[in-house]
Design an enzyme around this catalytic site. Structure first.
Site, PDB file in Angstrom:
ATOM      1  NE  ARG A  49      19.099   2.494  22.443  1.00  0.00           N
ATOM      2  CZ  ARG A  49      20.353   2.898  22.322  1.00  0.00           C
ATOM      3  NH1 ARG A  49      21.233   2.693  23.295  1.00  0.00           N
ATOM      4  NH2 ARG A  49      20.746   3.528  21.230  1.00  0.00           N
ATOM      5  CG  ASP A  62      29.800  20.346  13.082  1.00  0.00           C
ATOM      6  OD1 ASP A  62      28.891  21.198  13.003  1.00  0.00           O
ATOM      7  OD2 ASP A  62      30.999  20.643  13.239  1.00  0.00           O
ATOM      8  CG  ASN A  88      17.779  22.298  21.322  1.00  0.00           C
ATOM      9  OD1 ASN A  88      17.493  23.298  21.964  1.00  0.00           O
ATOM     10  ND2 ASN A  88      18.828  21.534  21.612  1.00  0.00           N
ATOM     11  CE1 TYR A 153      21.659  32.412  20.382  1.00  0.00           C
ATOM     12  CE2 TYR A 153      20.518  34.210  21.476  1.00  0.00           C
ATOM     13  CZ  TYR A 153      20.709  32.853  21.286  1.00  0.00           C
ATOM     14  OH  TYR A 153      19.946  31.952  21.988  1.00  0.00           O
ATOM     15  CE  LYS A 157      18.679  30.964  18.810  1.00  0.00           C
ATOM     16  NZ  LYS A 157      18.414  29.536  18.561  1.00  0.00           N
TER      17      LYS A 157
END
Length: 263
Positions: A49, A62, A88, A153, A157
């Protein structure tokens, strides 16, 4: 002058998400920052800001918790100013598949796939109706390489890549841009959180370099951006080979090599 669209970024308190926040603030975008660490989020929001005179809202959440996830989904559905989602938030974990617990595996899948697809689902209909906007999903080159040994993992992806490619085919004709970003090893806190010593990695990209490269792909409207890939023709060749494979597997006849006598 038209006000730039607001960008909602998950996993925004540090690493890739925080750099995305800085870069979009530099471009004059208002932001909605989502992560678990409220202290870090507030500090980042205050800095952005002050430095860029943009509006920054903070959503402490979460994304593995149903109530928190629903709160972010509602914001994406109802806030017409949000035109870009940076999906993300994600996690990794150390150890082989048989060393990981069932609960830890489920938690990883929940964050890396379930939360990501729910947030995309929350915003996509509104963007398609408006005929504008973008969804950026952060994947990984590990999703292309089971040889890397990060089985769960990597599987999450691979899901992110497939989902992004499918959404691109569906949403691009409606004016919505979908980008999959596939980093290789990048200097973020994901390694410490996963119990992996970053010093054991032979090569690692700086997070600012990763995001800057991803934004070049974003501005070019690439469906898939792989910042560490030196020869882009290799990705084109892989896609061409995949298309050739599809031409072979759409047949109704069993392949000759599988024909034989049934005993």
């Amino acid at each position: 002058m038209t006000t730039p669209t607001t960008v909602l970024i998950t996993g925004a308190s540090t690493g890739i998400g925080a750099v995305y926040a800085k870069r979009f603030a530099q471009r004059g975008h208002n932001l909605v920052l989502v992560a678990r660490d409220n202290t870090r989020l507030q500090a980042l929001a205050t800095a952005l800001r002050n430095e860029h005179s943009v509006n920054v809202d903070v959503l402490q959440a979460d994304l593995t918790q149903t109530g928190d996830l629903h709160t972010v989904e509602a914001r994406l559905r109802d806030d017409a100013s949000i035109g870009i989602l940076i999906n993300n938030a994600g996690a990794a974990q150390s150890g082989s598949f048989i060393e990981q617990t069932t609960d830890s595996v489920a938690h990883l899948v929940s964050l890396n796939t379930t939360a990501l697809v729910r947030l995309a689902s929350a915003i996509a209909p509104r963007l398609a109706h408006a005929g504008d906007g973008a969804i950026v999903n952060i994947g990984s080159v590990v999703g292309l390489a089971p040889e890397f040994g990060m089985t769960v993992y990597g599987a999450t992806k691979a899901f992110v890549l497939f989902l992004s490619q499918g959404l691109s085919l569906e949403l691009s004709p409606k004016g919505v841009y979908v980008q999959a970003v596939l980093p290789a090893a990048t200097r973020t806190e994901i390694w410490d959180r996963a119990g992996i010593d970053i010093n054991t990695l032979s090569e690692i990209m700086e997070v600012g370099d990763l995001v800057d490269a991803a934004l070049v792909g974003f501005d070019r409207r690439e469906p898939v951006t792989i910042p560490p890939l030196q020869d882009g023709a290799q990705w084109d060749a892989l896609q061409a080979a995949r298309q050739g494979l599809l031409a072979q597997i759409k047949q109704s006849t069993v392949a000759e090599r599988y024909r034989g006598f049934i005993r």
